[in-house]
Design a protein around this motif. Structure first.
Motif, PDB file in Angstrom:
ATOM      1  N   ALA A  50       0.690  -1.535   0.058  1.00  0.00           N
ATOM      2  CA  ALA A  50       0.127  -0.317   0.285  1.00  0.00           C
ATOM      3  C   ALA A  50       0.811   1.242   0.148  1.00  0.00           C
ATOM      4  O   ALA A  50       0.578   1.973  -1.140  1.00  0.00           O
ATOM      5  N   THR A  51       1.987   0.982   0.431  1.00  0.00           N
ATOM      6  CA  THR A  51       2.636   2.366   0.690  1.00  0.00           C
ATOM      7  C   THR A  51       2.916   2.488  -0.597  1.00  0.00           C
ATOM      8  O   THR A  51       3.218   4.097  -1.008  1.00  0.00           O
ATOM      9  N   ALA A  52       4.051   1.325  -1.223  1.00  0.00           N
ATOM     10  CA  ALA A  52       4.186   1.383  -2.257  1.00  0.00           C
ATOM     11  C   ALA A  52       3.612   2.456  -3.533  1.00  0.00           C
ATOM     12  O   ALA A  52       3.601   3.028  -4.786  1.00  0.00           O
ATOM     13  N   THR A  53       2.331   1.877  -3.348  1.00  0.00           N
ATOM     14  CA  THR A  53       1.114   2.224  -4.466  1.00  0.00           C
ATOM     15  C   THR A  53       0.332   3.607  -4.418  1.00  0.00           C
ATOM     16  O   THR A  53       0.697   4.177  -5.471  1.00  0.00           O
ATOM     17  N   VAL A  54       0.448   4.102  -3.177  1.00  0.00           N
ATOM     18  CA  VAL A  54       0.208   5.335  -2.469  1.00  0.00           C
ATOM     19  C   VAL A  54       1.118   6.111  -2.986  1.00  0.00           C
ATOM     20  O   VAL A  54       1.603   7.379  -3.637  1.00  0.00           O
ATOM     21  N   TRP A  55       2.421   5.689  -2.372  1.00  0.00           N
ATOM     22  CA  TRP A  55       3.928   6.912  -3.519  1.00  0.00           C
ATOM     23  C   TRP A  55       4.082   7.403  -4.801  1.00  0.00           C
ATOM     24  O   TRP A  55       4.247   7.516  -5.198  1.00  0.00           O
ATOM     25  N   SER A  56       3.652   6.293  -5.967  1.00  0.00           N
ATOM     26  CA  SER A  56       3.386   6.351  -6.906  1.00  0.00           C
ATOM     27  C   SER A  56       1.914   6.968  -7.576  1.00  0.00           C
ATOM     28  O   SER A  56       2.481   6.767  -8.427  1.00  0.00           O
ATOM     29  N   ALA A  57       1.300   7.419  -6.859  1.00  0.00           N
ATOM     30  CA  ALA A  57       0.216   8.067  -7.313  1.00  0.00           C
ATOM     31  C   ALA A  57      -0.589   7.063  -8.157  1.00  0.00           C
ATOM     32  O   ALA A  57      -1.010   7.928  -9.425  1.00  0.00           O
ATOM     33  N   THR A  58      -0.632   5.977  -8.242  1.00  0.00           N
ATOM     34  CA  THR A  58      -1.309   4.981  -9.205  1.00  0.00           C
ATOM     35  C   THR A  58      -2.805   4.995  -8.569  1.00  0.00           C
ATOM     36  O   THR A  58      -3.126   3.977  -8.158  1.00  0.00           O
ATOM     37  N   ARG A  59      -3.837   5.350  -9.007  1.00  0.00           N
ATOM     38  CA  ARG A  59      -5.298   5.459  -9.302  1.00  0.00           C
ATOM     39  C   ARG A  59      -5.777   4.629  -8.887  1.00  0.00           C
ATOM     40  O   ARG A  59      -6.506   3.846  -8.465  1.00  0.00           O
ATOM     41  N   ALA A  60      -5.432   3.853 -10.603  1.00  0.00           N
ATOM     42  CA  ALA A  60      -5.865   2.803 -10.548  1.00  0.00           C
ATOM     43  C   ALA A  60      -5.859   1.552 -10.184  1.00  0.00           C
ATOM     44  O   ALA A  60      -6.955   0.784  -9.610  1.00  0.00           O
ATOM     45  N   ALA A  61      -4.769   1.589  -9.325  1.00  0.00           N
ATOM     46  CA  ALA A  61      -3.983   0.386  -8.764  1.00  0.00           C
ATOM     47  C   ALA A  61      -5.034   0.465  -7.511  1.00  0.00           C
ATOM     48  O   ALA A  61      -5.437  -0.405  -6.939  1.00  0.00           O
ATOM     49  N   MET A  62      -5.421   1.246  -6.432  1.00  0.00           N
ATOM     50  CA  MET A  62      -6.022   1.673  -5.427  1.00  0.00           C
ATOM     51  C   MET A  62      -7.562   0.865  -5.862  1.00  0.00           C
ATOM     52  O   MET A  62      -7.895   0.716  -4.860  1.00  0.00           O
ATOM     53  N   LEU A  63      -7.884   1.368  -6.693  1.00  0.00           N
ATOM     54  CA  LEU A  63      -9.286   1.205  -7.233  1.00  0.00           C
ATOM     55  C   LEU A  63      -9.322  -0.744  -7.319  1.00  0.00           C
ATOM     56  O   LEU A  63     -10.296  -1.112  -6.940  1.00  0.00           O
ATOM     57  N   ALA A  64      -8.502  -0.746  -8.181  1.00  0.00           N
ATOM     58  CA  ALA A  64      -7.920  -2.195  -8.692  1.00  0.00           C
ATOM     59  C   ALA A  64      -8.903  -2.967  -6.957  1.00  0.00           C
ATOM     60  O   ALA A  64      -8.962  -4.215  -6.765  1.00  0.00           O
ATOM     61  N   MET A  65      -7.582  -2.415  -5.473  1.00  0.00           N
ATOM     62  CA  MET A  65      -7.819  -3.188  -4.567  1.00  0.00           C
ATOM     63  C   MET A  65      -9.124  -3.200  -3.899  1.00  0.00           C
ATOM     64  O   MET A  65     -10.033  -4.490  -3.649  1.00  0.00           O
ATOM     65  N   LEU A  66      -9.676  -2.192  -4.103  1.00  0.00           N
ATOM     66  CA  LEU A  66     -11.675  -2.013  -3.862  1.00  0.00           C
ATOM     67  C   LEU A  66     -11.754  -3.125  -4.096  1.00  0.00           C
ATOM     68  O   LEU A  66     -13.324  -3.601  -3.863  1.00  0.00           O
ATOM     69  N   VAL A  67     -12.012  -2.966  -5.875  1.00  0.00           N
ATOM     70  CA  VAL A  67     -12.881  -3.738  -6.644  1.00  0.00           C
ATOM     71  C   VAL A  67     -12.578  -5.347  -6.206  1.00  0.00           C
ATOM     72  O   VAL A  67     -13.824  -6.337  -5.851  1.00  0.00           O
ATOM     73  N   ALA A  68     -11.357  -5.217  -6.255  1.00  0.00           N
ATOM     74  CA  ALA A  68     -10.830  -7.023  -5.863  1.00  0.00           C
ATOM     75  C   ALA A  68     -11.495  -7.608  -4.576  1.00  0.00           C
ATOM     76  O   ALA A  68     -12.705  -8.387  -4.152  1.00  0.00           O
TER      77      ALA A  68
END
Length: 441
Positions: free
Chosen positions: A233-251
């Protein structure tokens, strides 16, 4: 009620080998070895490497294709019989495969305006398909006892990449010594084409960990699931990849709906607390620039800016496909057929990617095979607490393929095929789904 750990230490069974098997080797190669090797081959602080031919191999991730070829050769040495493997497939899967292969080659050989590139991309597609069959063959002979270790191995790979990236940032040369006189941090993630691809990878793995937290662990100590999720999660937030954050919620939502239950309050608080901590850790580590911001002022003023230019790319791709709807324009044709200010290797949407490359014929085959594979793995994986987090990783990657190139770039294709094969073979081994993806029926 007894409390369970989502990642218990595997216990060897009588008669099983204690050394590494195909499952271990494939997991380590996909999670650690290949990403690190790619980072070593393509060290860059700008959006390209030189010479030009090397940049072409980077854009198409040819080292990963070479890895697939090694896996195919290994499977052949271990007795893979393509005719027998294909014969195991249900009739509908074989027909869809024929449609896919026909679409790939007919469009590339008869329509493409860049025949060498389309042929190269078509050969890569065939290698991907052979890789899928090879992984199925290899995993059938692998012990099932280490399935629980796959997600921690993926997290270990994220940790290695994070350390490697931190070292590259700390060792950055003076900006004036680089082409253009500036460091392009957005494209300077070792081994990845952009920071968004790094975030797509870490976010998908994070989806597996959050599902393990919400629907697995009952205890409050910081175990594998919590530590792995915090890292990803830290790496994803640092990368500012919103699609990946949304993917976490969708999964996570897919798992919740499939299980028909809501996580416990404690599990939700743990996941929420770890997410807040990830934001707090990532905030001071930003490298500056709007690329590292989850939100920028005025970003949602128009549909095009809100979609980071995807809406224009999708529209141009769709209208170009309509000019050759049945067969498309050949493998990889987005690069030379769609122009929206700069070239794109793929249209950031798997459906449009299949349509413009292979037309209705190839796209129908490809989408049917994907749907069939999802149908094969969904129910048995949901019923197995060991496989549920891995299914979440798979769903996160597939969801992101609608917004990015997860079904274009070999590194993601390999992970997707590996996860499909792992779930299929594990459920076959315990007697699940007699008429599954790899059984005639």
């Amino acid at each position: 009620m007894a409390r369970t750990d989502p990642f218990p230490l595997p216990a060897a069974r009588a008669g099983e080998p204690s050394g590494p098997d195909a499952l271990d080797l494939l997991a380590v190669a996909i999670a650690v070895v290949m990403p690190v090797l790619s980072a070593l081959i393509y060290p860059t602080y700008v959006h390209y490497v030189t010479p030009r031919w090397l940049e072409w191999t980077r854009l198409h991730e040819l080292p990963f294709v070479a890895f697939e070829m090694v896996v195919c050769a290994l499977a052949a040495r271990r007795g893979l019989d393509l005719r027998a493997e294909i014969a195991r497939l249900p009739n509908d899967v074989r027909l869809a495969s024929i449609a896919l292969v026909a679409g790939v080659w007919i469009s590339s050989l008869t329509i493409s305006r860049d025949l060498p590139s389309s042929i190269a991309m078509s050969i890569a597609t065939m290698i991907h398909l052979l890789f899928a069959l090879s992984v199925l063959h290899l995993l059938r002979s692998a012990g099932a006892r280490r399935v629980e270790a796959v997600l921690p191995v993926l997290a270990f790979g994220v940790g290695v990449l994070a350390l490697f990236t931190a070292w590259r940032v700390a060792a950055a040369p003076p900006a004036h010594s680089l082409p253009g006189g500036a460091i392009e941090w957005f494209a300077a993630i070792p081994g990845f084409i952009s920071i968004r691809h790094f975030g797509a990878w870490t976010g998908a793995i994070g989806a597996g960990f959050v599902v393990a937290i919400l629907f697995g662990s009952k205890h409050g100590r910081l175990g594998w699931a919590q530590a792995g999720y915090l890292l990803c999660a830290t790496a994803t937030v640092w990368s500012a990849t919103r699609a990946a954050m949304l993917a976490m919620l969708v999964a996570t939502a897919i798992v919740a709906v499939a299980l028909r239950r809501v996580p416990s309050r404690g599990a939700i608080l743990r996941a929420g607390g770890l997410t807040a901590l990830a934001f707090a850790i990532a905030a001071p580590l930003t490298l500056g620039g709007t690329q590292f911001q989850l939100y920028a002022a005025g970003e949602y003023a128009t549909i095009e800016s809100a979609s980071a230019g995807r809406s224009a790319l999708w529209a141009h791709t769709f209208w170009r496909w309509l000019e050759s709807p049945l067969l498309g324009w050949g493998s990889g044709s987005t690069f030379w057929e769609v122009h929206v200010g700069w070239t794109h290797t793929q249209p950031h949407n798997a459906v449009l990617q299949f349509l413009i490359s292979w037309g209705l014929v190839g796209a129908a085959g490809a989408l049917y095979l994907l749907g069939r594979a999802v149908h094969r793995v969904h129910r048995p994986a949901m019923a197995d607490a060991r496989l549920r987090p891995l299914l979440a990783v798979l769903y996160a990657l597939l969801f992101q393929s609608l917004l990015e190139g997860m079904l274009h770039y070999p590194r993601f294709i390999e992970a997707i095929f590996f996860l499909f094969a792992l779930i299929v073979c594990t459920t076959e081994r315990r007697g699940g789904s007699a008429a599954g993806l790899t059984q005639p029926g």
